[in-house]
Design a protein around this motif. Structure first.
Motif, PDB file in Angstrom:
ATOM      1  N   LYS A 363       1.037 -14.370   1.342  1.00  0.00           N
ATOM      2  CA  LYS A 363       1.961 -13.523   0.586  1.00  0.00           C
ATOM      3  C   LYS A 363       1.278 -12.798  -0.575  1.00  0.00           C
ATOM      4  O   LYS A 363       1.516 -11.611  -0.797  1.00  0.00           O
ATOM      5  N   ASN A 364       0.440 -13.499  -1.316  1.00  0.00           N
ATOM      6  CA  ASN A 364      -0.103 -12.951  -2.561  1.00  0.00           C
ATOM      7  C   ASN A 364      -1.444 -12.251  -2.401  1.00  0.00           C
ATOM      8  O   ASN A 364      -1.732 -11.289  -3.118  1.00  0.00           O
ATOM      9  N   TYR A 366      -2.895 -11.319   0.914  1.00  0.00           N
ATOM     10  CA  TYR A 366      -2.845 -10.337   2.000  1.00  0.00           C
ATOM     11  C   TYR A 366      -1.557  -9.510   2.024  1.00  0.00           C
ATOM     12  O   TYR A 366      -1.453  -8.556   2.786  1.00  0.00           O
ATOM     13  N   LYS A 367      -0.578  -9.908   1.206  1.00  0.00           N
ATOM     14  CA  LYS A 367       0.667  -9.150   1.035  1.00  0.00           C
ATOM     15  C   LYS A 367       1.476  -9.043   2.329  1.00  0.00           C
ATOM     16  O   LYS A 367       2.080  -7.991   2.620  1.00  0.00           O
ATOM     17  N   LYS A 368       1.533 -10.133   3.089  1.00  0.00           N
ATOM     18  CA  LYS A 368       2.253 -10.131   4.352  1.00  0.00           C
ATOM     19  C   LYS A 368       3.423 -11.115   4.326  1.00  0.00           C
ATOM     20  O   LYS A 368       3.326 -12.194   3.727  1.00  0.00           O
ATOM     21  N   SER A 427       5.372  -3.744   4.641  1.00  0.00           N
ATOM     22  CA  SER A 427       4.209  -4.397   4.027  1.00  0.00           C
ATOM     23  C   SER A 427       2.960  -3.578   4.330  1.00  0.00           C
ATOM     24  O   SER A 427       2.853  -2.941   5.371  1.00  0.00           O
ATOM     25  N   LYS A 428       2.027  -3.608   3.407  1.00  0.00           N
ATOM     26  CA  LYS A 428       0.739  -2.939   3.575  1.00  0.00           C
ATOM     27  C   LYS A 428      -0.344  -3.938   3.216  1.00  0.00           C
ATOM     28  O   LYS A 428      -0.424  -4.406   2.083  1.00  0.00           O
ATOM     29  N   MET A 429      -1.173  -4.289   4.204  1.00  0.00           N
ATOM     30  CA  MET A 429      -2.115  -5.390   4.005  1.00  0.00           C
ATOM     31  C   MET A 429      -3.222  -5.050   3.015  1.00  0.00           C
ATOM     32  O   MET A 429      -3.761  -3.942   3.001  1.00  0.00           O
ATOM     33  N   GLU A 430      -3.555  -6.053   2.197  1.00  0.00           N
ATOM     34  CA  GLU A 430      -4.743  -6.012   1.361  1.00  0.00           C
ATOM     35  C   GLU A 430      -5.703  -7.084   1.862  1.00  0.00           C
ATOM     36  O   GLU A 430      -5.344  -7.933   2.677  1.00  0.00           O
TER      37      GLU A 430
END
Length: 551
Positions: A363-364, A366-368, A427-430
């Motif tokens: 979640k924090n 990879y922002k998924k 969502s947009k992955m980091e």
């Protein structure tokens, strides 16, 4: 209850052509391997329209989490609620099949079939990878024997032979000597950890395969420069010929006839742990929901999927499923294995931070979106299941208890519904690190951000190899950390969510063909050995041709 193999052997399978029709594949796009297996071919630029779901897990325990079982049950559950789903899984390795872990075809009523064939020789892909790997070794040693025109330094040969079996006798060997070539120390890797396996799994087509094969670094010359496979006469073309059929993904089915594409099998503790890019592309092109998995815990397989495979393939998941069990969480909380059937909220509370760490990472970092899939055991008490559901809710996710082992797709419907909801979230992955950072910085970011380590300790050998890699302009590649799967740390004994530890990197290996750098941490080995009582002791072939003991 029937054993896994008894369930699989008693199942009624559809002709693979019927399974292919569910995906819109024609017979011209199939190469049949009997009635129930086929290789598939797709147009090179097929549109990848499907939602991608990554299934991962907490750090595995001896209790077993059932990640592949959940992946299969989720695909069947999606089919049950009217969604067009397709699995994209890894092929099993014979090492674990005959070792401790067993096969990789799921369990109970959430299996891919034909189970015994998938777990054994399947369509021969791993044998082809082994042969191509060892052909390069043979050509390399023959080149040295025949005069060594490339001036290869025999004390600095990096590429090794492999075999698809756990075999500790081959961890260290002496090759050559006595008129049979230059004598030198060498070792075998298990096929799942070989660079040719990684090359096949990351290649997007035949041209990319040959380019990656050619870029494999076989060693150094006496001037200290890299020698690549493309410099060995005939190596790339002859290896590619051996891999021609192995490059094509394999189509099989679940017990409920959901299509399953199974292709490639790198381990996640000592390699990058994901099925092939080609298989993932195919599932995304042919179905509305592509369910794939990455090996072992999210600190290994999921990190490598997200930071390495997604970059190479130009994809990202729409949501991530993290698999756990009450029993496994209690083990992480210090409960003894023989007491896991007893209610133990104290151990559960101590162990659940392991799950929290993986949720936080996805979640924090990879922002998924995350969905937690709890594999239900009949010993789970209401107090324990309620505790997990509420605890996961407090960290901003949802936990679903599944019954896919006993009920197949019917037991995965609730999970499927939550996954569909999560896939609709924007969502947009980091990434955990940027490619232009130094190699050491990338290792340190994985260690700190994903494992929760205080830092990294590099051996002198590792430091020297990093310096050489960066000096030769190869430092901008992703990093793969090879470490134990049992802990967030590199110490298998540190369970739960450890703190105050460092990651000790003892060696660095540049995989020029695969396109990543491997940092070898702790005591992890690239050729496992068999345990005191390997699974091979229970496997047998009866006089009527029935296989028993396979799991």
């Amino acid at each position: 209850m029937l054993s896994d193999i008894e369930i699989a052997e008693s199942a009624t399978l559809c002709d693979i052509r019927e399974v292919a029709q569910k995906l819109g594949l024609t017979e011209n796009e199939l190469e049949l391997y009997g009635k129930y297996k086929a290789k598939i071919s797709l147009p090179k630029n097929a549109e990848r329209k499907g939602k991608l779901v990554l299934v991962t897990a907490i750090n595995p325990t001896s209790s077993g989490e059932g990640k592949t079982t959940v992946s299969i049950g989720l695909a069947d559950g999606l089919s049950k609620i009217g969604k067009k789903a397709c699995l994209a899984l890894r092929e099993p390795s014979l090492g674990p099949v005959f070792g401790i872990k067993g096969g990789a075809a799921g369990g109970g009523y959430a299996q891919v079939v034909p189970m015994s064939e998938i777990n054994l020789h399947f369509t021969g892909d791993l044998h082809a990878i082994t042969a191509a790997n060892n052909l390069l070794c043979a050509l390399l040693d023959n080149h040295i024997f025949r005069g060594n025109a490339l001036n290869i330094d025999t004390d600095n040969i990096y590429f090794h032979r492999c075999m698809d079996m756990n075999e500790r006798q081959l961890i260290n060997v002496t090759v050559g000597g006595k008129g049979r070539g230059v004598e030198r120390e060498d070792h075998f890797d298990i096929t799942a950890a070989s660079e040719v396996m990684a090359v096949l799994c990351l290649a997007t087509d035949i041209d990319d395969l040959k380019k990656r094969l050619g870029n494999i670094i076989v060693g150094l010359n006496k001037d200290g420069d890299y020698v690549r496979a493309k410099e060995i006469p005939g190596a790339v073309g002859s290896m590619a010929v051996l891999l021609k059929d192995a490059m094509k993904p394999n189509l099989v089915q679940t017990l409920e006839h959901t299509p399953a594409i199974i292709h490639g099998g790198p381990f996640a503790n000592i390699a990058h742990g994901c099925n092939s890019v080609q298989a993932t592309y195919a599932a995304m092109s042919l179905a509305d929901y592509a369910i794939t998995e990455a090996g072992f815990g999210a600190d290994l397989g999921a990190e490598k999927f997200l930071d390495t495979k997604c970059r190479a393939a130009g994809i990202e998941p729409n949501c991530v499923v993290i698999v756990a069990t009450v029993k496994a969480l209690k083990l992480h909380g210090g409960a003894a294995k023989e007491t896991l059937a007893e209610e133990n909220l104290e151990a559960l509370e101590k162990g659940i931070p392991n799950l929290f760490k993986h949720i936080e990472n996805i979640k924090n970092v990879y922002k998924k979106p995350v969905v937690v899939a709890m594999n239900r055991f009949f010993t789970d008490t209401k107090a324990e299941t309620d505790f997990v559901i509420e605890a996961v809710k407090k960290v901003g996710s949802v936990a679903v208890f599944t019954d896919v082992f006993l009920k197949g797709g019917e037991g995965g419907k609730e999970l499927a519904e939550e996954v569909v909801k999560a896939c609709e979230l924007p969502s947009k992955m980091e990434y955990a690190y940027e490619l232009d950072e130094s190699v050491e910085a990338k290792i340190e970011k994985i260690a700190k951000r994903i494992y929760g380590a205080d830092g990294v300790e590099l051996s002198d050998e590792a430091k020297a190899k990093i310096a050489a890699i960066e000096a030769k302009g190869c430092g901008n590649l992703p990093v793969i950390i090879a470490k134990t799967q049992y802990s967030l740390s590199d110490n298998a004994e540190l369970l739960g969510r450890p703190s105050g530890f460092t990651i000790s990197v003892r060696d660095i290996v540049l995989k020029g063909g695969a396109g990543f750098i491997v940092a070898i941490a702790g005591k992890i080995m690239l050729m496992p050995g068999l345990g005191a009582h390997p699974a091979a002791e229970k496997i047998d072939l009866l006089s009527d041709g029935t296989i028993v003991g396979l799991s």
